[in-house]
Design a protein around this motif. Structure first.
Motif, PDB file in Angstrom:
ATOM      1  N   ARG A 108       0.871  -1.180   0.000  1.00 19.59           N
ATOM      2  CA  ARG A 108       0.000   0.000   0.000  1.00 19.59           C
ATOM      3  C   ARG A 108       0.906   1.228   0.000  1.00 19.59           C
ATOM      4  O   ARG A 108       2.055   1.144   0.420  1.00 19.59           O
ATOM      5  CB  ARG A 108      -0.910   0.036   1.230  1.00 19.59           C
ATOM      6  N   PRO A 109       0.404   2.389  -0.441  1.00 25.99           N
ATOM      7  CA  PRO A 109       1.290   3.552  -0.596  1.00 25.99           C
ATOM      8  C   PRO A 109       1.653   4.289   0.699  1.00 25.99           C
ATOM      9  O   PRO A 109       2.587   5.067   0.691  1.00 25.99           O
ATOM     10  CB  PRO A 109       0.491   4.474  -1.525  1.00 25.99           C
ATOM     11  N   LYS A 110       0.967   4.059   1.807  1.00 27.43           N
ATOM     12  CA  LYS A 110       1.258   4.826   3.032  1.00 27.43           C
ATOM     13  C   LYS A 110       2.559   4.363   3.672  1.00 27.43           C
ATOM     14  O   LYS A 110       2.900   3.179   3.623  1.00 27.43           O
ATOM     15  CB  LYS A 110       0.080   4.722   3.988  1.00 27.43           C
ATOM     16  N   PRO A 111       3.314   5.299   4.288  1.00 26.81           N
ATOM     17  CA  PRO A 111       4.667   4.998   4.780  1.00 26.81           C
ATOM     18  C   PRO A 111       4.764   3.826   5.763  1.00 26.81           C
ATOM     19  O   PRO A 111       5.760   3.100   5.751  1.00 26.81           O
ATOM     20  CB  PRO A 111       5.105   6.297   5.460  1.00 26.81           C
ATOM     21  N   ALA A 112       3.783   3.606   6.603  1.00 28.41           N
ATOM     22  CA  ALA A 112       3.881   2.530   7.595  1.00 28.41           C
ATOM     23  C   ALA A 112       3.870   1.143   6.957  1.00 28.41           C
ATOM     24  O   ALA A 112       4.247   0.164   7.599  1.00 28.41           O
ATOM     25  CB  ALA A 112       2.753   2.645   8.627  1.00 28.41           C
ATOM     26  N   TYR A 113       3.475   1.048   5.688  1.00 26.12           N
ATOM     27  CA  TYR A 113       3.449  -0.238   4.994  1.00 26.12           C
ATOM     28  C   TYR A 113       4.772  -0.573   4.301  1.00 26.12           C
ATOM     29  O   TYR A 113       4.865  -1.579   3.606  1.00 26.12           O
ATOM     30  CB  TYR A 113       2.356  -0.247   3.930  1.00 26.12           C
ATOM     31  N   VAL A 114       5.797   0.232   4.488  1.00 31.91           N
ATOM     32  CA  VAL A 114       7.033   0.097   3.709  1.00 31.91           C
ATOM     33  C   VAL A 114       7.708  -1.272   3.872  1.00 31.91           C
ATOM     34  O   VAL A 114       8.406  -1.720   2.957  1.00 31.91           O
ATOM     35  CB  VAL A 114       8.011   1.258   4.021  1.00 31.91           C
ATOM     36  N   THR A 115       7.503  -1.959   4.986  1.00 29.81           N
ATOM     37  CA  THR A 115       8.146  -3.265   5.175  1.00 29.81           C
ATOM     38  C   THR A 115       7.254  -4.428   4.736  1.00 29.81           C
ATOM     39  O   THR A 115       7.557  -5.588   5.016  1.00 29.81           O
ATOM     40  CB  THR A 115       8.575  -3.475   6.640  1.00 29.81           C
ATOM     41  N   SER A 116       6.164  -4.125   4.040  1.00 28.07           N
ATOM     42  CA  SER A 116       5.290  -5.152   3.474  1.00 28.07           C
ATOM     43  C   SER A 116       5.343  -5.046   1.956  1.00 28.07           C
ATOM     44  O   SER A 116       5.423  -3.951   1.411  1.00 28.07           O
ATOM     45  CB  SER A 116       3.846  -4.944   3.939  1.00 28.07           C
ATOM     46  N   VAL A 117       5.296  -6.197   1.278  1.00 31.31           N
ATOM     47  CA  VAL A 117       5.274  -6.220  -0.180  1.00 31.31           C
ATOM     48  C   VAL A 117       4.130  -7.105  -0.652  1.00 31.31           C
ATOM     49  O   VAL A 117       3.705  -8.024   0.048  1.00 31.31           O
ATOM     50  CB  VAL A 117       6.599  -6.728  -0.792  1.00 31.31           C
ATOM     51  N   GLU A 118       3.624  -6.787  -1.843  1.00 33.82           N
ATOM     52  CA  GLU A 118       2.677  -7.667  -2.515  1.00 33.82           C
ATOM     53  C   GLU A 118       3.441  -8.381  -3.617  1.00 33.82           C
ATOM     54  O   GLU A 118       4.209  -7.753  -4.349  1.00 33.82           O
ATOM     55  CB  GLU A 118       1.506  -6.868  -3.091  1.00 33.82           C
ATOM     56  N   ALA A 152      16.206 -13.195  -2.968  1.00 36.99           N
ATOM     57  CA  ALA A 152      16.620 -11.808  -3.203  1.00 36.99           C
ATOM     58  C   ALA A 152      16.108 -10.883  -2.110  1.00 36.99           C
ATOM     59  O   ALA A 152      16.767  -9.901  -1.752  1.00 36.99           O
ATOM     60  CB  ALA A 152      16.126 -11.335  -4.569  1.00 36.99           C
ATOM     61  N   LEU A 153      14.947 -11.189  -1.560  1.00 36.79           N
ATOM     62  CA  LEU A 153      14.360 -10.336  -0.519  1.00 36.79           C
ATOM     63  C   LEU A 153      14.903 -10.636   0.878  1.00 36.79           C
ATOM     64  O   LEU A 153      14.665  -9.867   1.810  1.00 36.79           O
ATOM     65  CB  LEU A 153      12.839 -10.494  -0.508  1.00 36.79           C
ATOM     66  N   ALA A 154      15.637 -11.734   1.031  1.00 34.12           N
ATOM     67  CA  ALA A 154      16.080 -12.179   2.354  1.00 34.12           C
ATOM     68  C   ALA A 154      16.903 -11.133   3.097  1.00 34.12           C
ATOM     69  O   ALA A 154      16.818 -11.044   4.327  1.00 34.12           O
ATOM     70  CB  ALA A 154      16.861 -13.485   2.236  1.00 34.12           C
ATOM     71  N   ASP A 155      17.684 -10.341   2.391  1.00 38.91           N
ATOM     72  CA  ASP A 155      18.529  -9.340   3.053  1.00 38.91           C
ATOM     73  C   ASP A 155      17.912  -7.945   3.044  1.00 38.91           C
ATOM     74  O   ASP A 155      18.576  -6.973   3.401  1.00 38.91           O
ATOM     75  CB  ASP A 155      19.904  -9.293   2.385  1.00 38.91           C
ATOM     76  N   GLU A 156      16.674  -7.838   2.615  1.00 40.00           N
ATOM     77  CA  GLU A 156      15.997  -6.543   2.578  1.00 40.00           C
ATOM     78  C   GLU A 156      15.179  -6.340   3.861  1.00 40.00           C
ATOM     79  O   GLU A 156      14.851  -7.297   4.555  1.00 40.00           O
ATOM     80  CB  GLU A 156      15.072  -6.466   1.360  1.00 40.00           C
ATOM     81  N   ASP A 157      14.845  -5.099   4.135  1.00 38.40           N
ATOM     82  CA  ASP A 157      14.020  -4.766   5.303  1.00 38.40           C
ATOM     83  C   ASP A 157      12.549  -4.974   4.942  1.00 38.40           C
ATOM     84  O   ASP A 157      11.794  -4.021   4.743  1.00 38.40           O
ATOM     85  CB  ASP A 157      14.281  -3.323   5.732  1.00 38.40           C
ATOM     86  N   VAL A 158      12.183  -6.245   4.807  1.00 40.14           N
ATOM     87  CA  VAL A 158      10.813  -6.620   4.459  1.00 40.14           C
ATOM     88  C   VAL A 158      10.333  -7.604   5.517  1.00 40.14           C
ATOM     89  O   VAL A 158      11.016  -8.588   5.813  1.00 40.14           O
ATOM     90  CB  VAL A 158      10.735  -7.249   3.048  1.00 40.14           C
ATOM     91  N   HIS A 159       9.167  -7.344   6.063  1.00 38.08           N
ATOM     92  CA  HIS A 159       8.631  -8.132   7.173  1.00 38.08           C
ATOM     93  C   HIS A 159       7.578  -9.143   6.726  1.00 38.08           C
ATOM     94  O   HIS A 159       7.505 -10.250   7.251  1.00 38.08           O
ATOM     95  CB  HIS A 159       8.035  -7.175   8.210  1.00 38.08           C
ATOM     96  N   ARG A 160       6.724  -8.764   5.764  1.00 41.82           N
ATOM     97  CA  ARG A 160       5.648  -9.634   5.312  1.00 41.82           C
ATOM     98  C   ARG A 160       5.478  -9.511   3.798  1.00 41.82           C
ATOM     99  O   ARG A 160       5.679  -8.460   3.208  1.00 41.82           O
ATOM    100  CB  ARG A 160       4.300  -9.245   5.922  1.00 41.82           C
TER     101      ARG A 160
END
Length: 172
Positions: A82-92, A117-125
């Protein structure tokens, strides 16, 4: 990359892939409810989408090619949830396989490369929406640890009918 698929290579997407990726996506626009887009795209219309997936960061584009011919067999992406900043660690995330490349494990190879590729990124979900019915996509997502979290009923209308979308999530 899992063994047994030496005839398929997976690599980051590049600008030269644009025509083939557009053709694959347009197949799903025209023929299926897998995407809720209803009008096909020109390659130029899809260029901003391609450029929004750099070779690093949380928003990736992975492309599967036939090892010998380099024909594009499919692609997987991660993009903003989603475009809002708090969603930055989530990806679709999503996977599209060329219509003549099904049942070869291409989707599995693509997701394997994408999640590595995403394993070292700041992605939570990671989240995936699957238009119903689509047992093959549900099996693929389950294989990668996605769990069903809910279904939006009749959320999209295409081909003169309403479609449900089941939502899945995965911890990263």
């Amino acid at each position: 990359m899992p063994t047994g698929h030496t005839d398929v290579q997976v690599r980051p997407g590049a600008e030269g892939d644009l025509d083939a990726l557009t053709a694959i996506y347009n197949h799903y626009v025209r023929e299926t409810a897998i995407t809720f887009d209803t009008a096909i795209f020109s390659a130029e219309e899809r260029r901003p989408w391609l450029l929004s997936h750099p070779e690093d960061g949380p928003h990736r584009l992975m492309v599967a090619t036939e090892a010998e011919s380099q024909q594009i067999l499919g692609y997987a992406t991660s993009g903003p949830y989603r475009p809002k900043p708090a969603y930055v660690t989530s990806v679709e995330v999503s996977v599209y396989v060329a219509p003549d490349a099904g049942r070869r494990g291409v989707g599995t190879l693509l997701y394997d490369a994408l999640f590595k590729a995403l394993a070292d990124e700041d992605v939570h979900r990671a989240y995936a929406g699957i238009a119903q019915p689509n047992e093959a996509s549900e099996r693929l997502h389950a294989r990668f640890g996605f769990r069903h979290v809910g279904t939006y009923r009749e959320v999209g209308r295409k081909f003169g009918r309403y479609w449900d979308v089941a939502w899945y999530e995965k911890d990263l």
